[in-house]
Design a protein around this motif. Structure first.
Motif, short mmCIF file in Angstrom:
data_model
loop_
_atom_site.label_atom_id
_atom_site.label_comp_id
_atom_site.label_asym_id
_atom_site.label_seq_id
_atom_site.Cartn_x
_atom_site.Cartn_y
_atom_site.Cartn_z
N LYS A 89 0.94 -1.21 0.02
CA LYS A 89 0.03 0.07 0.00
C LYS A 89 0.95 1.28 0.00
O LYS A 89 0.73 2.43 -0.67
CB LYS A 89 -0.79 0.02 1.18
CG LYS A 89 -1.82 1.06 1.21
CD LYS A 89 -2.77 1.14 0.17
CE LYS A 89 -4.04 2.41 0.28
NZ LYS A 89 -4.87 2.44 -0.88
N GLU A 90 1.92 1.16 0.80
CA GLU A 90 2.75 2.25 0.92
C GLU A 90 3.49 2.61 -0.44
O GLU A 90 3.90 3.61 -0.91
CB GLU A 90 3.87 2.16 2.00
CG GLU A 90 4.56 3.30 2.11
CD GLU A 90 3.85 4.46 2.98
OE1 GLU A 90 4.65 5.54 2.67
OE2 GLU A 90 2.96 4.47 3.27
N LEU A 141 1.25 4.19 -2.76
CA LEU A 141 0.94 5.60 -2.64
C LEU A 141 2.29 6.30 -3.04
O LEU A 141 2.18 7.36 -3.54
CB LEU A 141 0.98 6.07 -0.93
CG LEU A 141 -0.51 5.22 -0.36
CD1 LEU A 141 -0.11 5.51 1.20
CD2 LEU A 141 -1.56 6.25 -0.76
N GLU A 156 1.88 6.65 -6.68
CA GLU A 156 0.72 7.61 -6.80
C GLU A 156 1.20 9.14 -6.89
O GLU A 156 0.64 10.00 -7.65
CB GLU A 156 -0.68 7.49 -5.87
CG GLU A 156 -1.67 8.41 -6.06
CD GLU A 156 -2.78 7.93 -5.28
OE1 GLU A 156 -3.83 8.81 -4.75
OE2 GLU A 156 -2.78 6.96 -4.71
N ASP A 157 2.02 9.42 -5.94
CA ASP A 157 2.50 10.66 -5.53
C ASP A 157 3.25 11.21 -6.71
O ASP A 157 3.18 12.20 -7.22
CB ASP A 157 3.29 10.85 -4.25
CG ASP A 157 2.12 11.06 -3.05
OD1 ASP A 157 1.00 11.24 -3.25
OD2 ASP A 157 2.68 10.50 -1.76
N ARG A 159 9.96 7.93 -0.21
CA ARG A 159 9.19 9.05 0.37
C ARG A 159 9.65 10.41 0.33
O ARG A 159 9.24 11.31 0.10
CB ARG A 159 8.56 8.28 1.48
CG ARG A 159 7.61 9.21 2.23
CD ARG A 159 6.51 9.78 1.61
NE ARG A 159 5.44 8.82 1.26
CZ ARG A 159 4.36 8.75 0.58
NH1 ARG A 159 4.04 9.84 -0.02
NH2 ARG A 159 3.61 7.71 0.54
#
Length: 295
Positions: A44-45, A48, A51-52, A102
């Motif tokens: 999931k991370e 994300l 997606e970012d 991230r």
């Protein structure tokens, strides 16, 4: 008795082994569940992060499309993000890698904001320069039209001055004359009696004409249409040409001036018939025409 004790010991050992096995099973199941949970969280991370990064790439695509000219910095940053997206999609998810990506997303976001501000500043500058250029072009167009208008006006004025300063004749006459032994000239209409042609004209006054030496050209055509006399040729600046009998010179001072000249008898005698005399100025403009007959 001994056998009974031995059986009891085995039962105890078996019970302990059962408890240990159960504990191992429970622990194994717990580890598996934790792994599955962690894998789901990491996946999931990872999604994300992708997606970012994809959102950032879309913002760069939009900025590039809105830019009037291709910006190499925007294109380069957009291409780098595309590489990051490919790397994240193919990587094996782990905490360290995801933390690193991230963190990179945050850096890329700040970099995008700086680039967008820079592009906006350049766009505003280019817009201002384009407005100045358009304004300058309009002013140049106005000046060109004004200059063209001045050229036309000056040309028209020059034409008016040239036409107004041209000399014209107010009188023009031709007489066939006979010269007596005393030198006196008397008019005649007989071809055999004619010794000369007396050509007289009056140059009209013109206050804007330039004073100075002038030359007019006299063209005498005999009854056959041939030019009488030595037949000189004159060509003007405009390309016009005339064959004339004689050039007569005089000094003009802006006042009315009477000028006379003579065309001598050709070899033999003047022929009978109709004659025509033309007078031209230096630009070969026809100033006057006179006709007469010799009998």
């Amino acid at each position: 008795m001994t056998e009974t004790k031995s059986n009891n010991g085995l039962k105890v050992i078996a019970g302990l082994l059962g408890v240990i096995l159960l504990g191992v099973i429970i622990y194994t199941v717990s580890l598996y569940q934790d792994k599955q949970k962690n894998t789901a969280l990491l996946t999931k991370e990872k999604e994300l992060v992708v997606e970012d990064l994809t959102s950032l790439k879309s913002e760069y695509d939009k900025a590039i499309l809105e830019s009037n000219a291709t910006n190499e910095e925007l294109v380069s940053a957009r291409d780098n993000i595309a590489k990051y997206i490919d790397s994240v999609k193919t990587m094996k998810a782990d905490i360290a890698s995801l933390y690193r990506y991230r963190k990179q997303v945050g850096i890329l976001t700040k970099e995008r904001e700086q680039l967008i501000r820079k592009v906006d500043s350049l766009t505003r500058s280019n817009t201002f320069l384009a407005m100045q250029r358009d304004s300058t072009y309009v002013e140049l167009e106005k000046q060109t039209v004004f200059n063209d208008s001045l050229v036309v006006q000056n040309t028209q004025l020059a034409d008016v001055v040239e036409k107004g300063s041209a000399l014209n004749l107010s009188k023009f006459s031709v007489d066939a004359v006979k010269e007596r032994t005393s030198g006196k000239l008397v008019s005649t209409s007989r071809a055999k009696a004619t010794d000369k042609l007396k050509v007289c004209f009056t140059v009209a006054d013109n206050v804007i004409a330039q004073a100075g030496d002038r030359q007019f050209f006299i063209e005498v055509l005999d009854p056959q249409g041939n030019v009488l006399g030595e037949s000189f040729s004159k060509t003007s600046d405009s390309g016009a040409s005339v064959t004339y009998s004689k050039g007569t010179e005089f000094y003009y001072e802006n006042r009315s001036l009477d000028v006379c000249d003579f065309i001598n008898k050709p070899a033999g005698e003047f022929q009978k018939g109709n004659y025509m005399v033309n007078v031209y100025d230096n630009n070969l403009k026809l100033l006057g025409t006179s006709k007469f007959q010799l009998k």
